[in-house]
Motif scaffolding. Sequence first.
Motif, PDB file in Angstrom:
ATOM      1  N   TYR A   6      -5.730   7.621   7.712  1.00  0.00           N
ATOM      2  CA  TYR A   6      -5.527   6.924   6.442  1.00  0.00           C
ATOM      3  C   TYR A   6      -5.860   7.767   5.215  1.00  0.00           C
ATOM      4  O   TYR A   6      -5.825   7.255   4.103  1.00  0.00           O
ATOM      5  CB  TYR A   6      -6.362   5.640   6.423  1.00  0.00           C
ATOM      6  CG  TYR A   6      -5.917   4.626   7.448  1.00  0.00           C
ATOM      7  CD1 TYR A   6      -4.597   4.168   7.476  1.00  0.00           C
ATOM      8  CD2 TYR A   6      -6.802   4.130   8.402  1.00  0.00           C
ATOM      9  CE1 TYR A   6      -4.175   3.240   8.422  1.00  0.00           C
ATOM     10  CE2 TYR A   6      -6.392   3.198   9.347  1.00  0.00           C
ATOM     11  CZ  TYR A   6      -5.074   2.760   9.347  1.00  0.00           C
ATOM     12  OH  TYR A   6      -4.669   1.846  10.277  1.00  0.00           O
ATOM     13  N   ASP A  62     -10.515  -3.595  -3.726  1.00  0.00           N
ATOM     14  CA  ASP A  62      -9.433  -3.038  -2.913  1.00  0.00           C
ATOM     15  C   ASP A  62      -9.416  -3.738  -1.557  1.00  0.00           C
ATOM     16  O   ASP A  62      -9.667  -3.143  -0.514  1.00  0.00           O
ATOM     17  CB  ASP A  62      -9.629  -1.526  -2.746  1.00  0.00           C
ATOM     18  CG  ASP A  62      -8.408  -0.850  -2.109  1.00  0.00           C
ATOM     19  OD1 ASP A  62      -7.411  -1.552  -1.841  1.00  0.00           O
ATOM     20  OD2 ASP A  62      -8.466   0.375  -1.882  1.00  0.00           O
ATOM     21  N   MET A  88      -4.436   6.426   1.763  1.00  0.00           N
ATOM     22  CA  MET A  88      -5.404   5.777   0.881  1.00  0.00           C
ATOM     23  C   MET A  88      -5.939   6.714  -0.205  1.00  0.00           C
ATOM     24  O   MET A  88      -6.932   6.396  -0.873  1.00  0.00           O
ATOM     25  CB  MET A  88      -6.547   5.187   1.705  1.00  0.00           C
ATOM     26  CG  MET A  88      -6.090   4.069   2.646  1.00  0.00           C
ATOM     27  SD  MET A  88      -7.480   3.296   3.536  1.00  0.00           S
ATOM     28  CE  MET A  88      -6.593   2.054   4.505  1.00  0.00           C
ATOM     29  N   VAL A 103      -0.410   4.812   6.297  1.00  0.00           N
ATOM     30  CA  VAL A 103      -0.959   4.452   4.990  1.00  0.00           C
ATOM     31  C   VAL A 103      -1.757   5.630   4.430  1.00  0.00           C
ATOM     32  O   VAL A 103      -2.605   6.188   5.115  1.00  0.00           O
ATOM     33  CB  VAL A 103      -1.874   3.209   5.097  1.00  0.00           C
ATOM     34  CG1 VAL A 103      -2.496   2.898   3.745  1.00  0.00           C
ATOM     35  CG2 VAL A 103      -1.092   2.011   5.610  1.00  0.00           C
ATOM     36  N   CYS A 137      -8.774   9.000   4.133  1.00  0.00           N
ATOM     37  CA  CYS A 137      -9.907   8.373   3.467  1.00  0.00           C
ATOM     38  C   CYS A 137     -11.203   8.959   4.005  1.00  0.00           C
ATOM     39  O   CYS A 137     -11.183   9.787   4.923  1.00  0.00           O
ATOM     40  CB  CYS A 137      -9.889   6.855   3.668  1.00  0.00           C
ATOM     41  SG  CYS A 137     -10.201   6.334   5.379  1.00  0.00           S
ATOM     42  N   GLU A 156      -6.978  -4.991   0.160  1.00  0.00           N
ATOM     43  CA  GLU A 156      -5.912  -4.651   1.092  1.00  0.00           C
ATOM     44  C   GLU A 156      -6.297  -3.482   1.990  1.00  0.00           C
ATOM     45  O   GLU A 156      -6.223  -3.571   3.218  1.00  0.00           O
ATOM     46  CB  GLU A 156      -4.621  -4.319   0.339  1.00  0.00           C
ATOM     47  CG  GLU A 156      -3.523  -3.877   1.284  1.00  0.00           C
ATOM     48  CD  GLU A 156      -2.151  -4.218   0.760  1.00  0.00           C
ATOM     49  OE1 GLU A 156      -1.222  -3.548   1.180  1.00  0.00           O
ATOM     50  OE2 GLU A 156      -2.031  -5.146  -0.036  1.00  0.00           O
ATOM     51  N   ASN A 157      -6.727  -2.385   1.379  1.00  0.00           N
ATOM     52  CA  ASN A 157      -7.111  -1.235   2.191  1.00  0.00           C
ATOM     53  C   ASN A 157      -8.382  -1.513   2.991  1.00  0.00           C
ATOM     54  O   ASN A 157      -8.547  -1.005   4.105  1.00  0.00           O
ATOM     55  CB  ASN A 157      -7.309  -0.005   1.305  1.00  0.00           C
ATOM     56  CG  ASN A 157      -5.987   0.617   0.885  1.00  0.00           C
ATOM     57  OD1 ASN A 157      -4.993   0.548   1.601  1.00  0.00           O
ATOM     58  ND2 ASN A 157      -5.953   1.218  -0.295  1.00  0.00           N
ATOM     59  N   THR A 200       0.845  -1.175   0.000  1.00  0.00           N
ATOM     60  CA  THR A 200       0.000   0.000   0.000  1.00  0.00           C
ATOM     61  C   THR A 200       0.885   1.230   0.000  1.00  0.00           C
ATOM     62  O   THR A 200       2.080   1.148   0.253  1.00  0.00           O
ATOM     63  CB  THR A 200      -0.901   0.029   1.250  1.00  0.00           C
ATOM     64  OG1 THR A 200      -0.076  -0.227   2.391  1.00  0.00           O
ATOM     65  CG2 THR A 200      -1.985  -0.998   1.164  1.00  0.00           C
TER      66      THR A 200
END
Length: 505
Positions: free
Chosen positions: A114, A399, A67, A65, A116, A401-402, A36
């Motif tokens: 993140y 997606d 995003m 991370v 997001c 992973e996220n 990521t």
Amino acid sequence: MKKLKIVIAILLCLVFVLPLFIACGKEESKTDDKTTTINDNSGDSSDIAKEEEKDPDSPDLPAAVDMGEKTFTVFTAGWGEGSELAKDIGGEEQTGDPIDDAAYNRRIKLEQMYNCKIRQVNEGDNTEAMNKYQTSILSGDGSYDFAVTNCTNFASLLTGSYLMDFKELSYIDMDKPYWDKNFYDSMAILGRHFAASGDISKRRLECVWIMCFNKAMIDANNFESPYDLVKNGQWTFDKMVEMAKQVAQDLDGNGKMTETDLYGLNYTGDTIMGIINCSGVKIAELNEDGVPELTIGIEKNLEKLIKIYETTRDDTFSIDTLFRFWLNDTFIFSENRCLFLACATHNIGNANGEVTLRSMDVNFGIIPYPKWDLAQDNYTPHTAGNYHPVLSVPKTNVDLENTGILLEAMSYEGMKTIKPAFYESLLKTKTARDDESAEMIDYIFGNLNYDIGNMYNFGEIVGKFGYGMSANDNKRVNIVSTIDKNVNVWQKAIDDIVAAIENSD
């Protein structure tokens, strides 16, 4: 001598330069391992990660991370039209309520951490929600990243290969305390895990069976403390019935028990399933191959069912207030006219117009539903299968992973903030009114069991033993004939799910 000085100079250079090469190599390796996007200038999230490294229960997630302002859309369902029981998923605003504020703070924290957005879309009616969820997945529109719906008709999602197996999501660790590992394993079919539950939402804590008792009636009748009965392993079905029968009275003396009289036990078509499950009866269990097998009709379970229905339908002391009088779950208990109330934790403060446990003027305590007899080793608290929330990830999610990172972080933060807000402020402080009830709640929540037949409701089986039985008077014949008439329907529902999973990608 000159050569010696040169050698020393070279060695000194190596001492200073070599660590730099090693550090660069480690940093390069660290970057290569990430799949990521890492934000090296993420200040706040790095501080959060460092803080949580001290917590042994913290998730094993990347320190930082980015995003890329991704919006995660979470689809939720309530218990009926207008219901927003899972509103703590999105946490849209602060209201002064500790749960609302904890949910809001969690959302803001994770969005900043993140980079997001977390957006909740709620559908009050679960059937409508399931239809929309399935339509979205079939069309491939990718509207939802994950969902929290009810177990009521969750089985329909397994017959169409709609969902991802949680084992395919990175970072999800079901052994962590913020996930319900027992639910995760109980809901697995053929070893496939399409359903999960955890501290993403406090909703799973709102459908747990609890029994309330009237303390004044216990004292007035010189009964042994129900707390002591539980602790001594003597809180059994027969003991509950014995005490309930002694209390019941025809208060107006008209020769029949009505909604104005005094009862020993109040239950409803739903809560009878709690009495059944906590007595050790399960509708279905997984065999060694991970295939559900119907166990409702085996001899030992049938004997218990017959006795439970015969006893609880004796309206000289016991009453299904909803079926008999169309009264809500808590009405008689709230008027100090009932010794034992078989209910669930949602009655504490979210009762759709009913008198809530938190608001009523009754001095009561909370204990588990009784076990069957003294031979049963432990109490086995259960939840209301029809209403228990279930987390799922649609196959349209590209997606993973996220999504895995966010689900893990949301559950962890829920354990730290939302669960305590619900558990401490509402259950222990305002409702359970004494330390012993708080101890009982600790036990109940710490020892939850799940009946796969109840949770999946194969072929609408739960209704046959809840409201379906409430509408009947012939106890033994009704139970046996109900199983005989419907067993093929229930078995086909199981077979269809197993076949669909076997043939899924």
